[in-house]
Design a protein around this motif. Structure first.
Motif, mmCIF file in Angstrom:
data_model
loop_
_atom_site.group_PDB
_atom_site.id
_atom_site.type_symbol
_atom_site.label_atom_id
_atom_site.label_comp_id
_atom_site.label_asym_id
_atom_site.label_seq_id
_atom_site.Cartn_x
_atom_site.Cartn_y
_atom_site.Cartn_z
ATOM 1 N N THR A 77 0.822 -1.206 0.000
ATOM 2 C CA THR A 77 0.000 0.000 0.000
ATOM 3 C C THR A 77 0.857 1.258 0.000
ATOM 4 O O THR A 77 0.579 2.218 -0.725
ATOM 5 N N PHE A 78 1.915 1.274 0.798
ATOM 6 C CA PHE A 78 2.812 2.424 0.839
ATOM 7 C C PHE A 78 3.379 2.701 -0.550
ATOM 8 O O PHE A 78 3.402 3.859 -1.013
ATOM 9 N N ALA A 323 -6.439 -0.197 10.406
ATOM 10 C CA ALA A 323 -5.422 -0.217 9.350
ATOM 11 C C ALA A 323 -6.039 -0.234 7.959
ATOM 12 O O ALA A 323 -5.377 -0.580 6.992
ATOM 13 N N GLY A 324 -7.315 0.159 7.845
ATOM 14 C CA GLY A 324 -8.012 0.034 6.576
ATOM 15 C C GLY A 324 -7.337 0.739 5.422
ATOM 16 O O GLY A 324 -7.193 0.171 4.337
ATOM 17 N N TYR A 325 -6.918 1.975 5.621
ATOM 18 C CA TYR A 325 -6.277 2.720 4.536
ATOM 19 C C TYR A 325 -4.858 2.228 4.300
ATOM 20 O O TYR A 325 -4.454 1.998 3.158
ATOM 21 N N TRP A 329 -4.417 -1.444 -0.368
ATOM 22 C CA TRP A 329 -3.983 -1.982 -1.662
ATOM 23 C C TRP A 329 -3.347 -3.361 -1.515
ATOM 24 O O TRP A 329 -3.498 -4.223 -2.387
ATOM 25 N N GLY A 330 -2.653 -3.596 -0.404
ATOM 26 C CA GLY A 330 -2.077 -4.917 -0.183
ATOM 27 C C GLY A 330 -3.145 -5.972 0.046
ATOM 28 O O GLY A 330 -3.057 -7.096 -0.469
ATOM 29 N N MET A 331 -4.181 -5.627 0.809
ATOM 30 C CA MET A 331 -5.291 -6.546 1.034
ATOM 31 C C MET A 331 -6.031 -6.831 -0.264
ATOM 32 O O MET A 331 -6.386 -7.982 -0.560
ATOM 33 N N ALA A 332 -6.262 -5.786 -1.050
ATOM 34 C CA ALA A 332 -6.976 -5.970 -2.317
ATOM 35 C C ALA A 332 -6.180 -6.855 -3.265
ATOM 36 O O ALA A 332 -6.748 -7.720 -3.950
ATOM 37 N N GLU A 333 -4.878 -6.652 -3.308
ATOM 38 C CA GLU A 333 -4.031 -7.485 -4.159
ATOM 39 C C GLU A 333 -4.131 -8.952 -3.759
ATOM 40 O O GLU A 333 -4.259 -9.843 -4.606
ATOM 41 N N HIS A 334 -4.083 -9.211 -2.449
ATOM 42 C CA HIS A 334 -4.182 -10.585 -1.953
ATOM 43 C C HIS A 334 -5.541 -11.192 -2.288
ATOM 44 O O HIS A 334 -5.629 -12.348 -2.727
ATOM 45 N N ALA A 335 -6.609 -10.420 -2.094
ATOM 46 C CA ALA A 335 -7.953 -10.926 -2.366
ATOM 47 C C ALA A 335 -8.129 -11.280 -3.841
ATOM 48 O O ALA A 335 -8.694 -12.330 -4.184
#
Length: 349
Positions: A77-78, A323-325, A329-335
Motif C-alpha cells: 500500500t505504501f 489499518a483500513g487505509y 492496496w495490499g489486502m486488495a491485491e491478496h484478495a
C-alpha cells in the motif's frame, strides 16, 4: 475470458471495497469483466457507526513490529500511495512527516522493517519530546483526506463503467440470489460482517478541528503504553485539501456505544495540545465536528480467504480495524490473487 468470471459483485463501498474494485480493473484491464458494487452506504454518506471509512484519521503508520503478512499489506500500500500522491494530487493523499512518541521505546528494533521503505527513521531529540514521553521517532509517510480519497476511488470506477447500486443486505445468500449470473462475490462489508447472515464474524471517538493559521509541519501519534490509561492515546492528523485536523483517540475492544463523551473530548483536546504545542491552548481549539466512530477490527487480524457457497466463489476481505487505509492496496491485491488462483488463472498486477 478463460478461468475468470464474466461478472463480479463487491459487497461494500468503504475503502476496502472500492480499492478491491480498482485492483480488479488494474489486474484485468483488457478483459470484459463486469463489476458491480452494492452497498448501503456510498462515498458522501456520514453514518458514524455503519460506514467507518469516512471517519478514519487517516494516515499510514504500520502497527506491525516485524515483517509478516499484515506488514506486507502495508508495504504494498505504501508503494502504491507513492505513485498516487505523485500522479494524482487531487486524490487527497499527500506525503507528510510523522512523529511517533511513547512512554516506552517505540523503536522495537534498531532497524525497524519499514525503515528503508519510508526513506529512513530518525530518533527525536530529547529536548523536543513532549512532557511525559521517553522516546520518539521521525519518519515521512502519508496523510489523507478520507472523504476526497473515497470520492476519487469511486470516480475512477464510474469512469471505467463499474455499476454502483445502493442496496442493503442481511444475508450473503441474498446477494447471490439478486445476481444469479455473477460467479464471484467479494465480501468487503467491514463492520457489517458482524451481522451479515452467512458470515456473522464478531471477532474512538475523535474531533475535527479547524486548521491553525500556521499549518502544522507534521502528523503526530502518542502510542500505547501512554500516560493516558490502557485504552486511550493521542493523535493529531492534519488532512490535506482543506480537510481540517483530526485529533483523538480511544480504542476499546467490543464497545459499541454511540454516545458522545464530552469528558473524553476535553481530554482529547488537552492531549493533542500536549503532543503538538503549536495547536495552542485546548480552550482555543475551534471544534468543527465531534465524531463517534467504530473500528471494524477482528480478533486475529483481517480475514482474507475464499469459500465456495451455492456454486459461487466468495472472497472475504474485512476485519482490518484501524489499518483500513494503510493496508488497503495490499489486502486488495491478496484478495484478487486468491480469486485468480481459485479459478486457475494467474495474472500479474
Amino acid at each position: 475470458m478463460a478461468n475468470m468470471p464474466a461478472s463480479v459483485v463487491i459487497l461494500g463501498a468503504g475503502v476496502t471495497g472500492l480499492t478491491t474494485a480498482n485492483t480488479l480493473l488494474s489486474r484485468f484491464p483488457s478483459s470484459n469483466l463486469d463489476i458491480t458494487i452494492v452497498a448501503k452506504h456510498l462515498p458522501g454518506d456520514t453514518s458514524q457507526t455503519e460506514y467507518c471509512s469516512p471517519q478514519a484519521g487517516a494516515n499510514w503508520f504500520t502497527f506491525q513490529t516485524e515483517f509478516n503478512k499484515f506488514a506486507h499489506y502495508d508495504k504494498v500500500t505504501f508503494e502504491r500511495f507513492i505513485k498516487i500522491a505523485e500522479e494524482s494530487p487531487e486524490s487527497g493523499i499527500k506525503r507528510f512527516p510523522l512523529r511517533v512518541v511513547s512512554g516506552h521505546d517505540v523503536r522495537t528494533t534498531e532497524n525497524p522493517w519499514f525503515e528503508e521503505l519510508v526513506g529512513g527513521v530518525k530518533d527525536v531529540p530529547k529536548e523536543e519530546l513532549p512532557e511525559g514521553a521517553q522516546q520518539g521517532m521521525d519518519l515521512v509517510t502519508f496523510m489523507f483526506n478520507p472523504n476526497i480519497y473515497l470520492h476519487w476511488l469511486n470516480a475512477r470506477l464510474i469512469k471505467a463503467g463499474v455499476r454502483i447500486l445502493r442496496r442493503s443486505y442481511k444475508h450473503i445468500d441474498d446477494v447471490m440470489s439478486d445476481f444469479p449470473h455473477a460467479s464471484a462475490v467479494f465480501n468487503c462489508t467491514g463492520l457489517g460482517a458482524r451481522t451479515l447472515g452467512g458470515v456473522q464474524d464478531e471477532k474512538g471517538q475523535t474531533l475535527l478541528i479547524a486548521e491553525p493559521i500556521t499549518p502544522l509541519k507534521r502528523m503526530a501519534i502518542w502510542t500505547q503504553p501512554s500516560l493516558f490509561g490502557p485504552n486511550e492515546f493521542a493523535h493529531v492528523f492534519p488532512r490535506p485539501l482543506g480537510g481540517g485536523v483530526i485529533i483523538g483517540g480511544m480504542s476499546i475492544q467490543d464497545r459499541w456505544d454511540e454516545t458522545y463523551d464530552p469528558s473524553l473530548a476535553e481530554r482529547t483536546k488537552q492531549r493533542a495540545c500536549q503532543l503538538c504545542p503549536e495547536l495552542g491552548k485546548p480552550e482555543d481549539l475551534q471544534i468543527i465536528r465531534h465524531n463517534v466512530g467504530l473500528r471494524p477490527a477482528r480478533t486475529g487480524g483481517a480475514r482474507i480467504d475464499v469459500e465456495e457457497r451455492n456454486g459461487k466463489v466468495i472472497v472475504h476481505s474485512y476485519g482490518v480495524g484501524g489499518a483500513g487505509y494503510q493496508s488497503s492496496w495490499g489486502m486488495a491485491e491478496h484478495a484478487v490473487d486468491l480469486l485468480a488462483q481459485k479459478l486457475g488463472r494467474t495474472a500479474k498486477l
